[in-house]
Design a protein around this motif. Sequence first.
Motif, PDB file in Angstrom:
ATOM      1  N   PRO A  99     -13.611 -22.755  -5.521  1.00 20.30           N
ATOM      2  CA  PRO A  99     -13.989 -22.299  -6.864  1.00 20.30           C
ATOM      3  C   PRO A  99     -14.579 -23.381  -7.749  1.00 20.30           C
ATOM      4  O   PRO A  99     -15.528 -23.115  -8.503  1.00 20.30           O
ATOM      5  N   THR A 100     -14.038 -24.599  -7.697  1.00 17.54           N
ATOM      6  CA  THR A 100     -14.548 -25.628  -8.606  1.00 17.54           C
ATOM      7  C   THR A 100     -15.979 -26.023  -8.270  1.00 17.54           C
ATOM      8  O   THR A 100     -16.751 -26.398  -9.160  1.00 17.54           O
ATOM      9  N   THR A 101     -16.356 -25.951  -6.988  1.00 12.21           N
ATOM     10  CA  THR A 101     -17.742 -26.233  -6.624  1.00 12.21           C
ATOM     11  C   THR A 101     -18.671 -25.216  -7.267  1.00 12.21           C
ATOM     12  O   THR A 101     -19.678 -25.568  -7.902  1.00 12.21           O
ATOM     13  N   MET A 102     -18.332 -23.942  -7.115  1.00 11.88           N
ATOM     14  CA  MET A 102     -19.155 -22.894  -7.705  1.00 11.88           C
ATOM     15  C   MET A 102     -19.174 -22.981  -9.228  1.00 11.88           C
ATOM     16  O   MET A 102     -20.238 -22.899  -9.859  1.00 11.88           O
ATOM     17  N   LEU A 103     -18.007 -23.152  -9.838  1.00 14.01           N
ATOM     18  CA  LEU A 103     -17.946 -23.174 -11.293  1.00 14.01           C
ATOM     19  C   LEU A 103     -18.639 -24.401 -11.872  1.00 14.01           C
ATOM     20  O   LEU A 103     -19.212 -24.340 -12.961  1.00 14.01           O
ATOM     21  N   GLY A 104     -18.586 -25.505 -11.163  1.00 11.41           N
ATOM     22  CA  GLY A 104     -19.302 -26.688 -11.623  1.00 11.41           C
ATOM     23  C   GLY A 104     -20.810 -26.462 -11.632  1.00 11.41           C
ATOM     24  O   GLY A 104     -21.521 -26.879 -12.563  1.00 11.41           O
ATOM     25  N   TRP A 105     -21.315 -25.780 -10.595  1.00 14.03           N
ATOM     26  CA  TRP A 105     -22.742 -25.449 -10.530  1.00 14.03           C
ATOM     27  C   TRP A 105     -23.116 -24.501 -11.665  1.00 14.03           C
ATOM     28  O   TRP A 105     -24.143 -24.662 -12.320  1.00 14.03           O
ATOM     29  N   ILE A 106     -22.264 -23.510 -11.913  1.00 13.64           N
ATOM     30  CA  ILE A 106     -22.533 -22.559 -12.995  1.00 13.64           C
ATOM     31  C   ILE A 106     -22.455 -23.251 -14.351  1.00 13.64           C
ATOM     32  O   ILE A 106     -23.251 -22.956 -15.258  1.00 13.64           O
ATOM     33  N   ALA A 107     -21.515 -24.187 -14.500  1.00 13.19           N
ATOM     34  CA  ALA A 107     -21.388 -24.914 -15.765  1.00 13.19           C
ATOM     35  C   ALA A 107     -22.676 -25.628 -16.129  1.00 13.19           C
ATOM     36  O   ALA A 107     -23.067 -25.684 -17.301  1.00 13.19           O
ATOM     37  N   ALA A 108     -23.351 -26.173 -15.117  1.00 10.75           N
ATOM     38  CA  ALA A 108     -24.588 -26.915 -15.374  1.00 10.75           C
ATOM     39  C   ALA A 108     -25.726 -25.998 -15.794  1.00 10.75           C
ATOM     40  O   ALA A 108     -26.727 -26.472 -16.354  1.00 10.75           O
ATOM     41  N   ARG A 109     -25.576 -24.698 -15.564  1.00 10.83           N
ATOM     42  CA  ARG A 109     -26.667 -23.762 -15.830  1.00 10.83           C
ATOM     43  C   ARG A 109     -26.346 -22.784 -16.968  1.00 10.83           C
ATOM     44  O   ARG A 109     -27.109 -21.856 -17.209  1.00 10.83           O
ATOM     45  N   THR A 110     -25.229 -23.000 -17.630  1.00 11.03           N
ATOM     46  CA  THR A 110     -24.834 -22.145 -18.749  1.00 11.03           C
ATOM     47  C   THR A 110     -24.472 -23.014 -19.948  1.00 11.03           C
ATOM     48  O   THR A 110     -24.263 -24.215 -19.824  1.00 11.03           O
ATOM     49  N   GLU A 111     -24.364 -22.385 -21.090  1.00  9.92           N
ATOM     50  CA  GLU A 111     -24.044 -23.117 -22.314  1.00  9.92           C
ATOM     51  C   GLU A 111     -22.775 -22.630 -22.987  1.00  9.92           C
ATOM     52  O   GLU A 111     -22.089 -23.404 -23.644  1.00  9.92           O
ATOM     53  N   ARG A 112     -22.486 -21.360 -22.844  1.00 15.72           N
ATOM     54  CA  ARG A 112     -21.400 -20.753 -23.617  1.00 15.72           C
ATOM     55  C   ARG A 112     -20.304 -20.134 -22.760  1.00 15.72           C
ATOM     56  O   ARG A 112     -19.153 -20.033 -23.170  1.00 15.72           O
ATOM     57  N   LEU A 113     -20.630 -19.728 -21.560  1.00 16.01           N
ATOM     58  CA  LEU A 113     -19.741 -18.960 -20.704  1.00 16.01           C
ATOM     59  C   LEU A 113     -18.463 -19.723 -20.376  1.00 16.01           C
ATOM     60  O   LEU A 113     -18.509 -20.896 -20.006  1.00 16.01           O
ATOM     61  N   LEU A 114     -17.324 -19.064 -20.536  1.00 14.63           N
ATOM     62  CA  LEU A 114     -16.047 -19.661 -20.167  1.00 14.63           C
ATOM     63  C   LEU A 114     -15.837 -19.434 -18.675  1.00 14.63           C
ATOM     64  O   LEU A 114     -15.945 -18.310 -18.181  1.00 14.63           O
ATOM     65  N   LEU A 115     -15.545 -20.502 -17.956  1.00 10.62           N
ATOM     66  CA  LEU A 115     -15.451 -20.471 -16.495  1.00 10.62           C
ATOM     67  C   LEU A 115     -13.990 -20.440 -16.086  1.00 10.62           C
ATOM     68  O   LEU A 115     -13.197 -21.288 -16.491  1.00 10.62           O
ATOM     69  N   SER A 116     -13.655 -19.463 -15.272  1.00  5.44           N
ATOM     70  CA  SER A 116     -12.252 -19.266 -14.921  1.00  5.44           C
ATOM     71  C   SER A 116     -12.123 -18.940 -13.438  1.00  5.44           C
ATOM     72  O   SER A 116     -13.121 -18.862 -12.713  1.00  5.44           O
ATOM     73  N   THR A 117     -10.901 -18.757 -13.008  1.00  7.26           N
ATOM     74  CA  THR A 117     -10.649 -18.272 -11.660  1.00  7.26           C
ATOM     75  C   THR A 117      -9.930 -16.940 -11.748  1.00  7.26           C
ATOM     76  O   THR A 117      -9.183 -16.682 -12.687  1.00  7.26           O
ATOM     77  N   ALA A 118     -10.181 -16.095 -10.765  1.00  4.81           N
ATOM     78  CA  ALA A 118      -9.426 -14.856 -10.650  1.00  4.81           C
ATOM     79  C   ALA A 118      -8.156 -15.098  -9.854  1.00  4.81           C
ATOM     80  O   ALA A 118      -7.222 -14.299  -9.924  1.00  4.81           O
ATOM     81  N   THR A 119      -8.152 -16.172  -9.099  1.00  7.41           N
ATOM     82  CA  THR A 119      -6.946 -16.682  -8.444  1.00  7.41           C
ATOM     83  C   THR A 119      -7.174 -18.133  -8.070  1.00  7.41           C
ATOM     84  O   THR A 119      -8.188 -18.459  -7.452  1.00  7.41           O
ATOM     85  N   THR A 120      -6.269 -18.996  -8.449  1.00  6.63           N
ATOM     86  CA  THR A 120      -6.164 -20.337  -7.891  1.00  6.63           C
ATOM     87  C   THR A 120      -4.854 -20.362  -7.117  1.00  6.63           C
ATOM     88  O   THR A 120      -3.791 -20.096  -7.686  1.00  6.63           O
ATOM     89  N   LEU A 121      -4.922 -20.630  -5.837  1.00  2.00           N
ATOM     90  CA  LEU A 121      -3.749 -20.473  -4.972  1.00  2.00           C
ATOM     91  C   LEU A 121      -2.756 -21.603  -5.206  1.00  2.00           C
ATOM     92  O   LEU A 121      -2.823 -22.666  -4.597  1.00  2.00           O
ATOM     93  N   ILE A 122      -1.808 -21.347  -6.088  1.00  2.05           N
ATOM     94  CA  ILE A 122      -0.810 -22.346  -6.444  1.00  2.05           C
ATOM     95  C   ILE A 122       0.176 -22.587  -5.305  1.00  2.05           C
ATOM     96  O   ILE A 122       0.850 -23.608  -5.264  1.00  2.05           O
ATOM     97  N   THR A 123       0.230 -21.676  -4.354  1.00  2.00           N
ATOM     98  CA  THR A 123       1.192 -21.786  -3.257  1.00  2.00           C
ATOM     99  C   THR A 123       0.695 -22.663  -2.123  1.00  2.00           C
ATOM    100  O   THR A 123       1.482 -23.382  -1.501  1.00  2.00           O
ATOM    101  N   THR A 124      -0.590 -22.622  -1.817  1.00  2.00           N
ATOM    102  CA  THR A 124      -1.108 -23.325  -0.642  1.00  2.00           C
ATOM    103  C   THR A 124      -2.023 -24.486  -0.985  1.00  2.00           C
ATOM    104  O   THR A 124      -2.395 -25.256  -0.095  1.00  2.00           O
TER     105      THR A 124
END
Length: 379
Positions: free
Chosen positions: A60-85
């Motif tokens: 997710p962070t790879t994708m969100l980092g790429w999106i961050a570079a191409r957006t200005e306002r959008l809040l970037l989140s995860t629908a799941t970050t696997l806290i268990t594994t």
Amino acid sequence: MQFGVFTVGDVTVDPTNGREPTEGERIKAMVTIALKAEEVGLDVFATGEHHNPPFVPSSPTTMLGWIAARTERLLLSTATTLITTNDPVKIAEDYAMLQHLADGRVDLMMGRGNTGPVYPWFGQDIRNGIPLAIENYDLLRRLWREDVVDWKGRFRTPLQSFTSTPRPLDGVPPFVWHGSIRSPEIAEQAAYYGDGFFANHIFWPAEHTRRMVGLYRQRFEHYGHGSADQAIVGLGGQVFMRKNSQDAVREFRPYFDNAPVYGHGPSLEEFTAQTPLTVGSPQQVIDRTLGFRDYVGDYQRQLFLLDHAGLPLKTVLEQLDILGEEVVPVLRKEFDSLRPAHVPVAPTHASLRAAAERAAQTGGTPAGDLAGTGAEADR
């Protein structure tokens, strides 16, 4: 009220033409959806995390980092970050890095996932799912809030005088939602820390969601974070829209009938009657979504699932246009008019930083004052 979309990143055959996108096409489609979400005025884009076919969002962070570079306002989140594994150290460092790159436009949703085999792939036992979620998140919080951590637990090697890098932006960790479909223990965990609770809300009837959110609110107040109606709640939802409801049902039916998640089971009509799935006109989506407030109370975030079950990208982008032009403006106005002044809006980096600064000035703690209320929290 924050509105956005979330994706699970499934690679599914389009049942109307037999075409299956490549992994590369699906990944790039998810990026296109995120960019479109900002274009049409939505607030949040969230991606799931999966490590098995037919899903592609393993990083997710790879994708969100790429999106961050191409957006200005959008809040970037995860629908799941696997806290268990995932290793809490890696989560702490990856999302702090993303925070810096995105200028704070980051939060994340902790979850256990829905794929049992992922546990042994990452050296864990599924029978320890809840204990892992509890221990790993406790460590993650410390890593973000303490410059030097000494720690010993059950599921990973001890830490001695460890500092995760980079440190959270402005000394303020990303806001955390705890996502769950069915586990009251996760609602309890979210309440204990005063974090947000995200009820997935896409497979179960309203009464189940009402009980889960109600438990979280009750325990949030019990732990002293504020009154029950000040707890931070998010909901998922699934929609498919056309101008005429009959056209929406006719077009979506083959995708529903063949979807890996719910195909070959209850009929579309049965599923829409018993769950929040809404297939119809924009007005039907507006009415159904406003009705969620009747059983969860005032809440802070609504995310919609649009790009699943093999729907082509062109169709998903059309759905985003409808959502941004016809649905969300009405929902914003209605939800804002109904929300009492003492009920907080959704946390942002700015509101979290302001709460931390107030706490530093008064010698108190930002707990219970993280979200802020009204327009001040949006600045």
